[in-house]
Design an enzyme around this catalytic site. Structure first.
Site, PDB file in Angstrom:
ATOM      1  N   GLU A  33      44.063 -67.130 -26.525  1.00  0.00           N
ATOM      2  CA  GLU A  33      43.474 -66.663 -25.267  1.00  0.00           C
ATOM      3  C   GLU A  33      44.568 -66.319 -24.263  1.00  0.00           C
ATOM      4  O   GLU A  33      45.640 -66.938 -24.258  1.00  0.00           O
ATOM      5  CB  GLU A  33      42.546 -67.741 -24.694  1.00  0.00           C
ATOM      6  CG  GLU A  33      41.269 -67.907 -25.483  1.00  0.00           C
ATOM      7  CD  GLU A  33      40.565 -66.585 -25.710  1.00  0.00           C
ATOM      8  OE1 GLU A  33      40.087 -65.979 -24.742  1.00  0.00           O
ATOM      9  OE2 GLU A  33      40.500 -66.131 -26.872  1.00  0.00           O
ATOM     10  N   GLY A  72      26.239 -66.092 -20.150  1.00  0.00           N
ATOM     11  CA  GLY A  72      27.148 -66.085 -18.994  1.00  0.00           C
ATOM     12  C   GLY A  72      26.439 -65.612 -17.734  1.00  0.00           C
ATOM     13  O   GLY A  72      25.381 -64.985 -17.785  1.00  0.00           O
ATOM     14  N   ARG A  89     -18.938 -20.925   3.898  1.00  0.00           N
ATOM     15  CA  ARG A  89     -18.121 -20.899   5.117  1.00  0.00           C
ATOM     16  C   ARG A  89     -18.937 -20.197   6.187  1.00  0.00           C
ATOM     17  O   ARG A  89     -19.908 -19.495   5.877  1.00  0.00           O
ATOM     18  CB  ARG A  89     -16.815 -20.151   4.875  1.00  0.00           C
ATOM     19  CG  ARG A  89     -16.969 -18.738   4.316  1.00  0.00           C
ATOM     20  CD  ARG A  89     -15.696 -17.909   4.468  1.00  0.00           C
ATOM     21  NE  ARG A  89     -15.241 -17.268   3.256  1.00  0.00           N
ATOM     22  CZ  ARG A  89     -15.474 -15.975   2.977  1.00  0.00           C
ATOM     23  NH1 ARG A  89     -16.197 -15.216   3.772  1.00  0.00           N
ATOM     24  NH2 ARG A  89     -14.985 -15.459   1.870  1.00  0.00           N
ATOM     25  N   ALA A 114      24.788 -64.233 -24.618  1.00  0.00           N
ATOM     26  CA  ALA A 114      24.345 -63.631 -23.360  1.00  0.00           C
ATOM     27  C   ALA A 114      23.983 -64.695 -22.343  1.00  0.00           C
ATOM     28  O   ALA A 114      23.055 -64.546 -21.559  1.00  0.00           O
ATOM     29  CB  ALA A 114      23.157 -62.712 -23.615  1.00  0.00           C
ATOM     30  N   GLY A 127      31.517 -72.358 -23.252  1.00  0.00           N
ATOM     31  CA  GLY A 127      32.432 -71.556 -24.060  1.00  0.00           C
ATOM     32  C   GLY A 127      31.716 -70.835 -25.193  1.00  0.00           C
ATOM     33  O   GLY A 127      30.608 -71.204 -25.593  1.00  0.00           O
ATOM     34  N   THR A 128      32.391 -69.807 -25.718  1.00  0.00           N
ATOM     35  CA  THR A 128      31.778 -68.969 -26.758  1.00  0.00           C
ATOM     36  C   THR A 128      31.442 -69.781 -28.018  1.00  0.00           C
ATOM     37  O   THR A 128      30.443 -69.503 -28.684  1.00  0.00           O
ATOM     38  CB  THR A 128      32.723 -67.813 -27.129  1.00  0.00           C
ATOM     39  OG1 THR A 128      34.036 -68.350 -27.374  1.00  0.00           O
ATOM     40  CG2 THR A 128      32.816 -66.788 -26.001  1.00  0.00           C
ATOM     41  N   ARG A 138      30.472 -61.236 -11.279  1.00  0.00           N
ATOM     42  CA  ARG A 138      31.104 -60.040 -10.698  1.00  0.00           C
ATOM     43  C   ARG A 138      30.153 -58.849 -10.564  1.00  0.00           C
ATOM     44  O   ARG A 138      30.474 -57.858  -9.922  1.00  0.00           O
ATOM     45  CB  ARG A 138      32.339 -59.647 -11.516  1.00  0.00           C
ATOM     46  CG  ARG A 138      33.556 -60.458 -11.129  1.00  0.00           C
ATOM     47  CD  ARG A 138      34.737 -60.150 -12.008  1.00  0.00           C
ATOM     48  NE  ARG A 138      34.570 -60.697 -13.354  1.00  0.00           N
ATOM     49  CZ  ARG A 138      35.297 -60.319 -14.406  1.00  0.00           C
ATOM     50  NH1 ARG A 138      36.212 -59.387 -14.274  1.00  0.00           N
ATOM     51  NH2 ARG A 138      35.094 -60.871 -15.590  1.00  0.00           N
ATOM     52  N   ASN A 140      31.614 -56.183 -16.855  1.00  0.00           N
ATOM     53  CA  ASN A 140      31.670 -57.335 -15.957  1.00  0.00           C
ATOM     54  C   ASN A 140      31.376 -56.983 -14.516  1.00  0.00           C
ATOM     55  O   ASN A 140      31.132 -57.853 -13.699  1.00  0.00           O
ATOM     56  CB  ASN A 140      33.055 -57.994 -16.037  1.00  0.00           C
ATOM     57  CG  ASN A 140      33.320 -58.526 -17.429  1.00  0.00           C
ATOM     58  OD1 ASN A 140      32.558 -59.337 -17.939  1.00  0.00           O
ATOM     59  ND2 ASN A 140      34.367 -58.049 -18.066  1.00  0.00           N
ATOM     60  N   ARG A 195       1.735 -35.564 -11.833  1.00  0.00           N
ATOM     61  CA  ARG A 195       1.663 -37.035 -11.777  1.00  0.00           C
ATOM     62  C   ARG A 195       0.971 -37.591 -13.024  1.00  0.00           C
ATOM     63  O   ARG A 195       0.422 -36.831 -13.815  1.00  0.00           O
ATOM     64  CB  ARG A 195       0.975 -37.453 -10.483  1.00  0.00           C
ATOM     65  CG  ARG A 195       1.863 -37.163  -9.253  1.00  0.00           C
ATOM     66  CD  ARG A 195       1.094 -37.307  -7.972  1.00  0.00           C
ATOM     67  NE  ARG A 195       0.435 -38.590  -7.879  1.00  0.00           N
ATOM     68  CZ  ARG A 195      -0.612 -38.850  -7.104  1.00  0.00           C
ATOM     69  NH1 ARG A 195      -1.130 -37.892  -6.354  1.00  0.00           N
ATOM     70  NH2 ARG A 195      -1.154 -40.049  -7.081  1.00  0.00           N
TER      71      ARG A 195
END
Ligand code: UD1
Ligand code: CA
Length: 462
Positions: free
Chosen positions: A157, A10, A442, A8, A81-82, A14, A230, A335
Site C-alpha cells: 500500500e 465505503g 361562436r 461498496a 478494510g477491503t 469526497r 472518489n 408528454r
C-alpha cells in the site's frame, strides 16, 4: 457457482453527498450498476454486493435476482478494510468456484476485460490473479512488487511503501480473480497489522505465496478501466469516457453523430442505421430510435420509441411513441403516454399529453391536446385547445377520422366529433359534432356602420 464480490461499503466522503457514492450516475446509470453488468458479462452467476454506509438506499435501488447484498458492520469498534469487506461474502464462496473481486465505484471496467482476466487466470492455473495497470501518477494506489524473474512478490500500500517501492508505476486495480477455496484460506490468515490498522485483501497475495501457491498478475493497457470514482471531478471524467464509448459504438453501428462531444445518449439506448443526430440531443432511459431519422439539435427523448424516417426538431418526448414518417417540432412537447401514428405532423408549440393521434393527422401549430383520441386524417387548426380539466377531474375527447377542427377552437371534454365533422374557427364545442356536420359555436358577427364617427372618435370629414 462462480460469483463476484463487489465492495461498496465505503462512505465516499469526497463526493460531498447525502447519497451513497455508488448510486451516483454516469451517463444515466448508477456506478454500481455498471459493475454488476460487467460481472454478468463475465458470466458470474451472482453478484454479492458488500454494503455499509447508506446500505438501505443502495439495496432499495437495485433489485435483481442475481444480486445479493451483505451488510458490513460499520463503526468505531469494528474492523475495517477491503479484506474485512470480502470476508462478509464468505458464505457465498464455493471451494471449486471462480470468484472475482470488484469495487462498486469503478464503472469503467468492462466485461471483456474480466473475461480476459478469467481466461488468463485459468490458463496458468493460478489460485489468484491480480488485475494491474501502469499509471503515470500512481499516488495513493497499492504497488505491484515483482522479483527479478518478474513474478509478483506482494502488493504494498502507498502508506506502507518504502521510497523505492513508491517509484513503481504498476498499480493494483483492486480487482482480482481467485479460486474460491484459496480465497477462503487467505481470508482466515490476513490480519490488520499495517499502517492503517485495516484488513487488507492485498495481503492474500503474500499469504498464498507463502504456501508456494501460484499467484499471477494480469496487466491491462487501458488504465481508464481501473479508475475509481472518489469525487465529482472524477465522476465527470468517467462520464466523458463513458459518453465517448457509447457514442463511438453508435457511430460504428451506422449512426451519424454531428458532434459526439455534445451528444448525450444513455447506456442501453438503441438507434437505427443512417439516423443523424445533431448537437445537444439527449436520449435517455429505455429509448429506441429507428433508421433514417433526423434528430435535430436539442431534442430530448426519454423512454420513448421512435419509428423510421422520423424528424424531430428541438422537441421533448417523454414516455411516448412516434411512428414512421412523422415530423415533430420544432418546439413540440410530447408528454407521457402520447402515441403518434404514421406520417403525422406535430408542429411548433404543440403539447400532447396522454393522447393518441392517428395516421396522417396534423396539428401544425400552437395547440394543446390532452386526454384525447384523435383519428386519422384529422386536421387540428392553429391554437386549438382540448379543454380536458374542469377543475376537478380530467375528461376525454374523441375526434374521429377525417374531422376538421378549425383554428382557435375549444373542445370541452367529454365531447365527440364524428367522422367528417367540421368545426368552424373560434368555436367552443361542448356537444357532439355529428358525422359530416359543420358546427359553429361562436357569437354571430354584428357590423355597426360608422360607429367610430358617431362616437366622435374620428371626424368624418377628415
Ligand atoms: C485499495 C487497495 C489498493 C488498490 C486500490 C485501488 C487494499 C488494502 N488496497 O486501496 O492496493 O491500489 O484499492 O483502488 O485493498 N471498502 C469496503 N469496505 C471496507 C473498505 C473498503 O466496502 O471496509 C470498499 C470501498 O467502498 C471501495 C473499495 O472497497 O469501493 C476500495 O476501498 P478503498 O478504501 O478505496 O481502498 P484503497 O485504500 O484505495
Ligand atoms: Ca480508493
Amino acid at each position: 457457482m462462480n460469483i463476484s464480490i463487489i465492495l461498496a461499503a465505503g462512505e465516499g466522503t469526497r463526493m460531498k453527498s447525502k447519497y451513497p457514492k455508488v448510486l451516483h450516475k454516469v451517463c444515466g446509470k448508477p456506478l454500481l450498476k455498471y459493475v454488476i453488468d460487467a460481472s454478468r458479462e463475465a458470466n458470474m452467476g451472482k453478484s454479492v454486493v458488500v454494503v455499509g454506509h447508506g446500505s438501505d438506499k443502495v439495496i432499495d435501488s437495485i433489485r435483481d435476482d442475481d444480486v445479493t447484498f451483505v451488510t458490513q458492520p460499520i463503526g468505531e469498534d469494528v474492523p475495517y478494510g477491503t479484506g474485512f469487506a470480502v470476508m462478509q461474502g464468505k458464505e457465498y464462496i464455493a471451494d471449486d468456484s471462480c470468484v472475482i473481486i470488484l469495487y462498486g465505484d469503478t464503472p469503467l471496467i468492462t466485461g471483456d476485460t474480466l473475461n480476459k482476466l478469467i481466461e488468463y487466470h485459468n490458463s496458468l492455473d493460478n489460485v489468484c490473479t491480480v488485475l494491474s495497470a501502469d499509471l503515470e501518477d500512481p499516488t495513493g494506489y497499492g504497488r505491484i512488487v515483482r522479483d527479478e524473474a518478474g513474478d509478483i512478490v506482494s502488493i504494498v500500500e502507498h502508506k506502507d511503501a518504502t521510497s523505492e517501492e513508491l517509484k513503481i508505476k504498476e498499480v493494483n486495480s483492486g480487482m482480482y480473480c481467485f479460486k474460491g477455496k484459496y480465497l477462503k484460506f487467505a481470508l482466515d490468515k490476513i490480519d490488520n497489522d499495517n499502517a492503517q490498522g485495516e484488513y487488507y485483501i492485498t495481503d492474500a497475495v503474500q499469504v498464498l505465496k507463502n504456501e508456494k501457491l501460484k499467484v499471477g498478475v494480469y496487466k491491462i493497457a487501458n488504465q481508464e478501466e481501473i479508475y475509481g470514482i472518489n469525487s465529482r471531478v472524477q465522476l465527470q471524467e468517467a462520464e466523458k469516457i463513458m459518453r465517448n464509448r457509447i457514442n463511438q459504438s453508435h457511430m460504428l453501428n451506422g449512426v451519424t453523430l454531428i458532434d459526439p462531444e455534445n451528444t448525450y445518449i444513455e447506456d442501453g439506448v438503441v438507434i437505427g442505421r443512417d439516423t443523424v443526430v445533431y448537437p445537444g440531443v439527449v436520449i435517455e432511459g429505455n429509448s429506441e430510435v429507428g433508421e433514417d431519422c433526423c434528430i435535430g439539435q436539442n431534442a430530448k427523448i426519454v423512454n420513448s420509441k421512435i419509428g423510421n424516417n422520423v424528424e424531430i426538431l428541438s422537441s421533448t418526448i417523454i414516455d411516448s411513441s412516434v411512428d414512421d414518417e412523422s415530423k415533430i417540432g420544432p418546439y413540440a412537447y410530447l408528454r407521457p403516454n402520447s402515441h403518434i401514428g404514421k406520417n403525422v405532423k406535430i408542429g411548433d408549440f404543440v403539447e400532447v399529453k396522454n393522447s393518441t393521434i392517428g395516421d396522417n393527422s396534423k396539428a401544425s401549430h400552437l395547440s394543446y391536446i390532452g386526454d384525447a383520441e384523435v383519428g386519422r386524417n384529422v386536421n387540428i387548426g392553429c391554437g386549438v385547445v382540448f379543454v380536458n380539466y374542469n377543475g376537478k377531474i380530467k375528461q376525454k375527447s374523441v375526434v374521429k377520422d377525417n374531422a376538421f377542427v378549425g383554428s382557435n377552437s375549444n373542445l370541452v371534454a367529454p365531447v365527440v366529433v364524428k367522422e367528417y365533422g367540421y368545426i368552424a374557427a373560434g368555436s367552443t364545442i361542448t356537444d357532439e359534432v355529428g358525422r359530416g356536420n359543420l358546427s359553429i359555436a361562436r357569437a354571430r358577427q354584428v357590423n355597426k356602420e360608422g360607429w367610430v364617427f358617431d362616437k366622435g372618435i374620428l371626424d368624418k370629414n377628415k
